[in-house]
Design an enzyme around this catalytic site. Sequence first.
Site, PDB file in Angstrom:
ATOM      1  N   ARG A 176       1.022  -1.372  -0.133  1.00 15.15           N
ATOM      2  CA  ARG A 176       0.058   0.513   0.429  1.00 15.15           C
ATOM      3  C   ARG A 176       0.717   1.507   0.005  1.00 15.15           C
ATOM      4  O   ARG A 176       0.257   2.213   0.884  1.00 15.15           O
ATOM      5  CB  ARG A 176      -1.112  -0.169   1.084  1.00 15.15           C
ATOM      6  CG  ARG A 176      -1.961  -1.574   1.636  1.00 15.15           C
ATOM      7  CD  ARG A 176      -2.678  -1.166  -0.438  1.00 15.15           C
ATOM      8  NE  ARG A 176      -3.597  -2.414   0.184  1.00 15.15           N
ATOM      9  CZ  ARG A 176      -3.500  -3.377  -0.778  1.00 15.15           C
ATOM     10  NH1 ARG A 176      -1.968  -3.661  -1.356  1.00 15.15           N
ATOM     11  NH2 ARG A 176      -4.321  -4.388  -0.651  1.00 15.15           N
ATOM     12  N   SER A 226     -11.438  -1.929   2.488  1.00 17.26           N
ATOM     13  CA  SER A 226     -10.902  -2.057   3.282  1.00 17.26           C
ATOM     14  C   SER A 226     -10.394  -0.914   4.000  1.00 17.26           C
ATOM     15  O   SER A 226     -10.241   0.163   3.716  1.00 17.26           O
ATOM     16  CB  SER A 226      -9.377  -2.725   3.089  1.00 17.26           C
ATOM     17  OG  SER A 226      -9.641  -3.731   2.588  1.00 17.26           O
ATOM     18  N   GLU A 296      -6.212   2.159   6.655  1.00 17.28           N
ATOM     19  CA  GLU A 296      -5.612   2.560   4.745  1.00 17.28           C
ATOM     20  C   GLU A 296      -6.672   3.491   4.362  1.00 17.28           C
ATOM     21  O   GLU A 296      -5.913   3.996   2.610  1.00 17.28           O
ATOM     22  CB  GLU A 296      -6.254   0.412   4.388  1.00 17.28           C
ATOM     23  CG  GLU A 296      -6.370   0.476   2.775  1.00 17.28           C
ATOM     24  CD  GLU A 296      -6.169  -0.545   2.086  1.00 17.28           C
ATOM     25  OE1 GLU A 296      -6.250  -0.599   0.933  1.00 17.28           O
ATOM     26  OE2 GLU A 296      -5.392  -1.996   3.125  1.00 17.28           O
TER      27      GLU A 296
END
Length: 303
Positions: A176, A226, A296
Amino acid sequence: MSQNLINELYRIVGEDNVSLNEPMSGHTTFRVGGPAQYFVTPMDTEELSQIVALCKAEKTPFFMLGHGSNILVSDKGISGVVIGLYKNYSKYSIIGNTVNAQAGVMLNKLGQDIRDAGLTGFEFASGIPGTLGGAVMMNAGAYGGEMKNIIDSVSLMDYDGNLLKKSCEEMDFSYRHSIVEDENLIVLSATLKLSKGNIRDINDKMQELATARKTKQPLEYPSAGSTFKRPEGYFAGKLIMDAGLAGYSVGDAQVSEKHCGFVINKGHAKAEDVLKLIDDVKNTVYDKFQVELEPEVRIVGDV
């Protein structure tokens, strides 16, 4: 509001591509967020470059927006200029095993044409509800695939308007993460290297992943996907479930009972509800398991 800024934005992109006090709830998959002071949708790199230069000259902050699928905008909205790429900045070509695509193209649209061209390797991304630019920026991944596995190079612009091209290795992709945020860069386009495959097999794989998403994820509600990054050695959703937080709500924001890794908007959630819920989840999980959850979803806007 600066009338000079407004006039210059009109000059660069045309009045039809400029909105004032644009509700961000209509531009994010969470369906929450206050207004963008100025919202513009450039058609090409020259217009984008001029907007960036204008913001610099006017000392006005700007924010790059794809499909808004991984952000939470505050209830007060975003001061300055929001530059939306998904509407106009979305051209792409497929030649042989190579895909060249602008940052604003939606992954699902791109995935369908990649499938029809008989290319494999993009199946994991074809169901992610975002743009290519956002996927590159955060090295998006799903079901064992990551963008770094298929990217050959990325074309970028820095905040001074300089154009750059970086190889996959130079992008410093990790979980990420890429250099995009670290170095204040704007993703313009990416070149993908894929492999020849069987269209039927590719389609079957895409359908299999789509079914898995529909079965396991709360796609029937607005969310940003998410909510938390995967802690090393753990799964965020399981930690949240084991902490007894399935269905936990603050206002209309709720930890999904279908998948505890998702925070959903049950109808009329506000950003402050989501933020309070995120804090409650983080604190509860840490108290029970001494594991720090990191969001996230990107939290942006005025506080």
